[in-house]
Design an enzyme around this catalytic site. Structure first.
Site, PDB file in Angstrom:
ATOM      1  N   HIS A  44      -3.814  -5.167   2.187  1.00  8.76           N
ATOM      2  CA  HIS A  44      -3.048  -5.992   1.274  1.00  8.76           C
ATOM      3  C   HIS A  44      -2.458  -7.087   2.006  1.00  8.76           C
ATOM      4  O   HIS A  44      -1.338  -7.757   1.409  1.00  8.76           O
ATOM      5  CB  HIS A  44      -2.018  -4.995   0.729  1.00  8.76           C
ATOM      6  CG  HIS A  44      -2.865  -3.972  -0.283  1.00  8.76           C
ATOM      7  ND1 HIS A  44      -3.416  -3.035   0.082  1.00  8.76           N
ATOM      8  CD2 HIS A  44      -2.731  -4.109  -1.812  1.00  8.76           C
ATOM      9  CE1 HIS A  44      -3.997  -2.536  -1.065  1.00  8.76           C
ATOM     10  NE2 HIS A  44      -3.508  -3.219  -2.169  1.00  8.76           N
ATOM     11  N   LYS A 226      -4.504  16.428 -11.452  1.00  6.41           N
ATOM     12  CA  LYS A 226      -3.194  15.983 -11.118  1.00  6.41           C
ATOM     13  C   LYS A 226      -2.776  14.528 -10.892  1.00  6.41           C
ATOM     14  O   LYS A 226      -1.996  13.919 -11.498  1.00  6.41           O
ATOM     15  CB  LYS A 226      -2.453  16.757 -10.011  1.00  6.41           C
ATOM     16  CG  LYS A 226      -2.716  18.349  -9.878  1.00  6.41           C
ATOM     17  CD  LYS A 226      -2.141  19.000  -8.697  1.00  6.41           C
ATOM     18  CE  LYS A 226      -2.246  20.563  -8.902  1.00  6.41           C
ATOM     19  NZ  LYS A 226      -1.404  21.325  -7.689  1.00  6.41           N
ATOM     20  N   GLY A 304       5.528   6.662   6.846  1.00  6.23           N
ATOM     21  CA  GLY A 304       6.263   5.589   7.142  1.00  6.23           C
ATOM     22  C   GLY A 304       6.857   5.446   8.683  1.00  6.23           C
ATOM     23  O   GLY A 304       7.252   4.581   9.298  1.00  6.23           O
TER      24      GLY A 304
END
Length: 332
Positions: A44, A226, A304
């Protein structure tokens, strides 16, 4: 191949200005793309930049547009993105959500009529830099079948949850499909096999071949039924809060545009016990990491945690790039 972060920003700015961006907008947009690649989200960053330029050239993005305030409903503010650049629209709305959070503890902005926001983790990081929790998501064009179906009726509707932490922030940035389409394209270009089955091929068999999944557009949802349910709920909530299009309605358009997005910010500085809350976050993360790893060479990380290591490496050694895509940018 690696290129310096500053060089990447410089080339992005050059191309954007040639397409008519102002200096200010070009620098911000370029930074958002380069930040994605710097932090290791190559799908991205650079890899999306050329697609963005293509969308401008095709008239899908109004580079002059900015989000316009529509109305205030309670503490919710609605904005119209006017088909402007998706990353700049998202940046403006996350910034406004943070401002509202600093005033009221909780800030919520909903955005309609916008374009692909590129790396959504960028906007979660904006929140944690201001000691806010960030929760944000978008809908997309239908690109994923509902669980049990064959035709794409759901978007993979990425969501970000960002939580401040004195070390690296907690950053969950996930699509509702097993792999984002950017990741599938990356695997297809490299010819590498996916680590797990990511969707169905034309014979309706689960496959690790990214190119086959791109051909059928039958990526499976995370958690199967889900993820399918989560995708639907995120789509409906985003479109409702923004007063904009659902994924179904986006799919009626000739290209993916006029998306609906939501940005929440929660200001931790507003809480009288914020230091205790931050300690609880740290204690929980440290406890999680004490879990014995399945494989000794792969320790347990929280979402992260590795981002800051990747960022430091890429800033010192240069940002890894796909040479073919980088040369396309240089030639623009």
């Amino acid at each position: 191949m690696r290129v310096s972060y500053d060089k990447m920003v410089q080339e992005f700015v050059r191309v954007l200005k040639k397409r008519g961006f102002t200096e200010e907008k070009a620098k911000l947009s370029a930074k958002l793309y380069a930040d994605a690649s710097r932090d290791g989200v190559y799908t991205h960053g650079l890899n999306r930049f050329t697609k963005f330029i293509d969308s401008i050239d095709k008239g899908c993005v109004n580079i002059q547009a900015e989000p316009v305030f529509r109305e205030k409903i309670g503490f919710l503010e609605r904005y119209d993105g006017q088909k402007g650049p998706g990353n700049l629209n998202a940046y403006a709305c996350m910034k406004r959500a943070i401002e509202l959070a600093k005033e009221n503890t909780l800030g919520c902005v909903a955005l309609s009529n916008t374009n692909h926001w590129m790396r959504p983790g960028n906007y979660g990081l904006m929140a944690v830099e201001e000691n806010c929790i960030g929760i944000l998501w978008t809908n997309t064009v239908p690109n994923m079948p509902p669980w049990g179906g064959r035709e794409a009726r759901l978007g993979n509707n990425p969501i970000v949850l960002a939580i401040p932490h004195k070390g690296a922030p907690v950053l969950v940035d996930v699509a509702m499909s097993m792999f984002s389409y950017g990741k599938l394209e990356s695997y297809a270009r490299s010819g590498k096999e996916l680590p797990v089955e990511g969707g169905y091929n034309k014979d309706q068999k689960l496959t690790k071949n990214a190119a086959e999944i791109l051909e059928t557009h039958q990526s499976i949802p995370i958690g199967y039924w889900k993820g399918s349910g989560l995708s639907l709920a995120l789509d409906l909530i985003a479109a409702t809060l923004a007063g904009g299009r659902t994924s179904r309605m986006v799919g009626e358009l000739p290209v993916e545009t006029e998306l609906s997005q939501v940005f929440f910010a929660i200001d931790l500085d507003s809480f009288p016990d914020k230091e205790k809350l931050l300690d609880n976050i740290d204690d929980t993360l440290q406890d999680m990491k004490t879990s014995a790893p399945v494989s000794p060479e792969h320790p347990v990380y929280y979402p992260g945690e590795n981002m800051m290591k990747t960022r430091e490496e890429n800033m010192s050694q240069g940002v890894p790039v796909d040479e073919t895509i980088w040369n396309r940018v240089l030639a623009m």
